[in-house]
Design a protein around this motif. Structure first.
Motif, mmCIF file in Angstrom:
data_model
loop_
_atom_site.group_PDB
_atom_site.id
_atom_site.type_symbol
_atom_site.label_atom_id
_atom_site.label_comp_id
_atom_site.label_asym_id
_atom_site.label_seq_id
_atom_site.Cartn_x
_atom_site.Cartn_y
_atom_site.Cartn_z
ATOM 1 N N LEU A 98 0.615 -1.134 -0.033
ATOM 2 C CA LEU A 98 -0.011 -0.076 -0.051
ATOM 3 C C LEU A 98 0.990 1.248 0.053
ATOM 4 N N ASN A 99 1.971 1.385 0.609
ATOM 5 C CA ASN A 99 2.868 2.498 0.526
ATOM 6 C C ASN A 99 3.522 2.849 -0.656
ATOM 7 N N ASP A 100 3.302 1.785 -1.551
ATOM 8 C CA ASP A 100 4.036 2.007 -3.139
ATOM 9 C C ASP A 100 3.045 2.583 -3.916
ATOM 10 N N LEU A 101 1.668 2.724 -3.388
ATOM 11 C CA LEU A 101 0.662 3.319 -4.363
ATOM 12 C C LEU A 101 0.874 4.910 -4.421
ATOM 13 N N VAL A 102 0.531 5.378 -5.689
ATOM 14 C CA VAL A 102 0.641 6.981 -6.015
ATOM 15 C C VAL A 102 -0.777 6.993 -6.882
ATOM 16 N N PHE A 103 -1.325 8.231 -6.766
ATOM 17 C CA PHE A 103 -2.739 8.298 -7.181
ATOM 18 C C PHE A 103 -2.796 9.484 -8.391
ATOM 19 N N THR A 104 -3.521 9.289 -9.303
ATOM 20 C CA THR A 104 -4.068 10.532 -10.045
ATOM 21 C C THR A 104 -5.384 10.247 -10.584
ATOM 22 N N GLY A 105 -6.033 11.122 -11.237
ATOM 23 C CA GLY A 105 -7.543 10.762 -11.673
ATOM 24 C C GLY A 105 -7.950 12.104 -12.577
ATOM 25 N N TRP A 106 -9.144 11.678 -13.210
ATOM 26 C CA TRP A 106 -9.618 12.629 -14.307
ATOM 27 C C TRP A 106 -11.058 12.745 -13.825
ATOM 28 N N ASP A 107 -11.449 14.111 -13.920
ATOM 29 C CA ASP A 107 -12.891 14.258 -13.657
ATOM 30 C C ASP A 107 -13.509 15.361 -14.290
ATOM 31 N N ILE A 108 -14.862 15.629 -14.765
ATOM 32 C CA ILE A 108 -15.261 16.645 -15.271
ATOM 33 C C ILE A 108 -15.570 18.042 -14.361
ATOM 34 N N PHE A 109 -15.322 17.538 -13.127
ATOM 35 C CA PHE A 109 -15.664 18.727 -12.126
ATOM 36 C C PHE A 109 -14.303 19.141 -11.556
ATOM 37 N N GLU A 110 -13.824 20.144 -10.994
ATOM 38 C CA GLU A 110 -12.589 20.506 -10.542
ATOM 39 C C GLU A 110 -12.149 20.371 -9.037
ATOM 40 N N ASP A 111 -13.315 19.708 -8.600
ATOM 41 C CA ASP A 111 -12.698 19.466 -6.959
ATOM 42 C C ASP A 111 -11.722 18.564 -6.786
ATOM 43 N N ASN A 112 -10.919 18.775 -5.984
ATOM 44 C CA ASN A 112 -9.821 17.760 -5.414
ATOM 45 C C ASN A 112 -10.495 16.628 -4.740
ATOM 46 N N MET A 113 -9.494 15.593 -4.373
ATOM 47 C CA MET A 113 -10.292 14.472 -3.863
ATOM 48 C C MET A 113 -10.811 14.741 -2.233
ATOM 49 N N TYR A 114 -9.969 15.791 -1.685
ATOM 50 C CA TYR A 114 -10.708 16.168 -0.536
ATOM 51 C C TYR A 114 -12.301 16.666 -0.673
ATOM 52 N N GLU A 115 -12.253 17.789 -1.643
ATOM 53 C CA GLU A 115 -13.513 18.302 -1.805
ATOM 54 C C GLU A 115 -14.632 17.124 -2.383
ATOM 55 N N ALA A 116 -14.108 16.369 -3.281
ATOM 56 C CA ALA A 116 -14.850 15.304 -3.862
ATOM 57 C C ALA A 116 -15.436 14.372 -2.849
ATOM 58 N N ALA A 117 -14.373 13.912 -1.830
ATOM 59 C CA ALA A 117 -14.910 12.957 -0.923
ATOM 60 C C ALA A 117 -15.953 13.567 -0.006
ATOM 61 N N SER A 118 -15.620 14.857 0.399
ATOM 62 C CA SER A 118 -16.683 15.413 1.214
ATOM 63 C C SER A 118 -17.979 15.726 0.603
ATOM 64 N N ASN A 119 -18.050 15.831 -0.776
ATOM 65 C CA ASN A 119 -19.487 15.990 -1.622
ATOM 66 C C ASN A 119 -20.033 14.638 -1.379
ATOM 67 N N ALA A 120 -19.365 13.635 -1.462
ATOM 68 C CA ALA A 120 -19.680 12.299 -1.785
ATOM 69 C C ALA A 120 -20.513 11.872 -0.596
ATOM 70 N N GLY A 121 -20.165 12.423 0.503
ATOM 71 C CA GLY A 121 -20.704 12.015 2.152
ATOM 72 C C GLY A 121 -20.367 10.506 2.544
ATOM 73 N N VAL A 122 -19.514 9.877 1.761
ATOM 74 C CA VAL A 122 -19.495 8.388 2.470
ATOM 75 C C VAL A 122 -18.780 8.328 3.763
ATOM 76 N N LEU A 123 -17.653 9.042 3.777
ATOM 77 C CA LEU A 123 -16.826 8.998 5.042
ATOM 78 C C LEU A 123 -16.877 10.288 5.915
ATOM 79 N N ASP A 124 -16.821 9.774 7.053
ATOM 80 C CA ASP A 124 -16.813 10.865 8.284
ATOM 81 C C ASP A 124 -16.010 12.074 8.138
ATOM 82 N N ARG A 125 -16.248 13.252 8.408
ATOM 83 C CA ARG A 125 -15.447 14.342 8.141
ATOM 84 C C ARG A 125 -14.285 14.093 8.851
ATOM 85 N N TYR A 126 -14.403 13.677 10.225
ATOM 86 C CA TYR A 126 -13.112 13.552 10.980
ATOM 87 C C TYR A 126 -12.186 12.762 10.327
#
Ligand SMILES: NC(=O)c1ccc[n+]([C@@H]2O[C@H](COP(=O)([O-])OP(=O)(O)OC[C@H]3O[C@@H](n4cnc5c(N)ncnc54)[C@H](O)[C@@H]3O)[C@@H](O)[C@H]2O)c1
Length: 464
Positions: A98-126
């Motif tokens: 797992l420590n060897d994984l690095v990430f990128t992505g594409w989306d039609i919205f400009e939100d970064n992963m923190y914003e997108a995860a917050s909007n998705a509402g799956v994981l707790d804010r804390y």
């Protein structure tokens, strides 16, 4: 044309570990070690993608456990039951850590992963706030998007190009650039973007040549997901399809996958309702209980639910969900038990539920002398929580396949059917949907790769 020049070869000599299969099948199952970083590229940075990436980071930081992941928590029995050999899967086959994984992505919205995860509402804010810096650093690249393929959404972060070939070239640039900037030695792509509208294979999908002509001529039958897949495979990068779109399930992609030794698998993550279906239906068949009807309905309120509210996207999903019973129950072989099944699948967009889907099944079965019985299943699940460990396993196993001399040139990795609602198979072969057959197939593939004996469960030797 471009294929010949860009052909990617990965044959290695120095570090290959050779094993002889005890199953008596093919020698030379060389697996290259998982050295260096593994770059994970995700078209679609929505609920599933962010839950997966945030989860990996939370696990790396010791904040949570990788529940649901076979590669992280699963074990594999080796040899006889009396031998007591059951190593962890990740210790048995050489997987990226797992420590060897690095990430990128594409989306039609400009939100970064923190914003997108917050909007998705799956994981707790804390939890998200604990890993905010990491998640905020993953920003979406501009997407290849066509509103005709996903009708319910539109966004600003989209590439422009003179034709679809130009868009594919831009994606290939993104891939090369990510590989360089991240320092990854290997890459994998997993489609986690919205479900595209239903299309059937057409002329442009039949060969690499036809597909490339189609790209140059902007053929309307080439979906955005196919352009991502083409770009990945051209770069020699394995591709998994988490949605039910055709994408890599066309002859052109199969040809390209084999030619560039970039494994492919799909379609459509097997998470909630279909997971249950592929557990229950094999039980009915094993005990020769008849089935007269199976009514499945879902309510969900996330963006996926909104997209699936469009009839075109729903049809793609419906086809994927409907095939399961037919293949498991084999009505042609068991006409009295399964020759007359009423099977219905509904998905209803219901915003109050967000990502917490309710999948409800009414199952009408019949037993001895034809007496009817009913089963009700009400699965109050969390869609992305079920999907995230699948994404992780697909990433790690596809990378393993790419490093395996025996697997990388096969094209479709059928042994990964375990993870899909609508598993891809060689042309003319029916898919295995039964979860337990799929699990056995996967584990036997790993045993075979490592030269261990396959487990048939015959077991007569214990009574000699
Ligand atoms: N969660 C599950 O249990 C599950 C199970 C099986 C399949 N799936 C499939 O996985 C996919 C993702 O699900 P989700 O819940 O994360 O959906 P989501 O709507 O939260 O995320 C999808 C993202 O893809 C983006 N997108 C759409 N078209 C794109 C394109 N061409 N290029 C780049 N980005 C694009 C959207 O803007 C969105 O952010 C869907 O297709 C869904 O049907 C999910």
């Amino acid at each position: 044309m471009a294929i010949k020049q860009k052909r990617v070869t990965t044959k290695k000599t120095a570090t290959v570990e050779l094993t002889k299969s005890a199953s008596g099948n093919s020698a030379g199952s060389g697996i290259e070690p998982a050295k260096g970083k593994l770059g994970v590229m995700i078209p679609g940075m929505g609920a599933v993608a962010t839950t997966f990436v945030a989860g990996v980071e939370a696990i790396r930081k010791g904040l949570a456990k990788p529940i649901g992941s076979l590669t992280q928590m699963g074990t594999i029995r080796l040899g006889k039951r009396t031998e007591g050999r059951s190593p962890k899967v990740k210790e048995f086959v050489p997987l990226a850590g797992l420590n060897d994984l690095v990430f990128t992505g594409w989306d039609i919205f400009e939100d970064n992963m923190y914003e997108a995860a917050s909007n998705a509402g799956v994981l707790d804010r804390y939890l998200l706030d604990e890993i905010k810096t990491f998640l905020s650093s993953i920003k979406p690249r501009k997407a290849v998007f066509d509103h005709n393929y996903v009708k319910r959404i539109d966004g600003p972060n989209v590439k422009k190009g003179k034709n679809k070939m130009d868009l594919a070239e831009q994606l290939r640039d993104d891939i090369r650039q990510f590989k360089k900037s991240s320092g990854a030695s290997r890459l994998v792509t997993v489609w986690c973007a919205s479900t595209e509208t239903f299309i059937e294979p057409s002329a442009a999908h039949q060969s690499i040549r036809a597909f490339e002509n189609g790209l140059a001529k902007n053929d309307e039958n080439i979906a955005p997901s196919m352009i991502y897949a083409y770009a990945s495979l051209m770069e020699g990068v394995p591709f998994a399809n988490g949605a039910p779109n055709l994408t890599v399930d066309i002859p052109a992609m199969l040809e390209l996958s084999k030619q560039n030794e970039a494994p492919i698998c799909g379609k459509d993550f097997k998470t909630g309702q279909t997971l249950m279906k592929t557990v229950l239906a094999p039980a009915f068949k094993a005990r020769l209980l008849g089935l007269s009807g199976w009514y499945s309905t879902n309510i969900l309120g996330n963006r996926d639910g909104e997209v699936l509210d469009d009839p075109g996207s729903f049809k793609t999903k419906e086809e994927s969900k409907l095939g399961v019973l037919e293949h498991i129950l084999q009505p042609a072989i068991y006409p009295e038990l399964y020759g007359n099944i009423f099977h219905k699948v509904r998905i209803n967009y219901y915003p109050p539920r967000g990502d917490n889907k309710e999948g409800w099944d009414n199952i009408d079965i019949f037993g001895w002398l034809g007496y009817p019985m009913q089963i009700k299943v009400d699965f109050l699940c969390r869609d992305s929580i079920l999907a995230a460990p699948i994404v992780l396993d697909l990433v790690l196993f596809l990378d393993l396949a790419k490093r395996s001399a025996e697997l990388r040139g096969l094209g479709i990795q059928e042994w990964m059917s375990f993870y899909f609602k609508s598993p891809m198979t060689a042309p003319g072969l029916y898919p295995e949907h039964d979860l337990f057959i799929q699990s056995m197939k996967l584990k036997n593939t790993l045993r075979h790769l490592k030269g261990e004996e396959l487990i048939t469960h015959l077991g007569l030797e214990y009574y000699d």
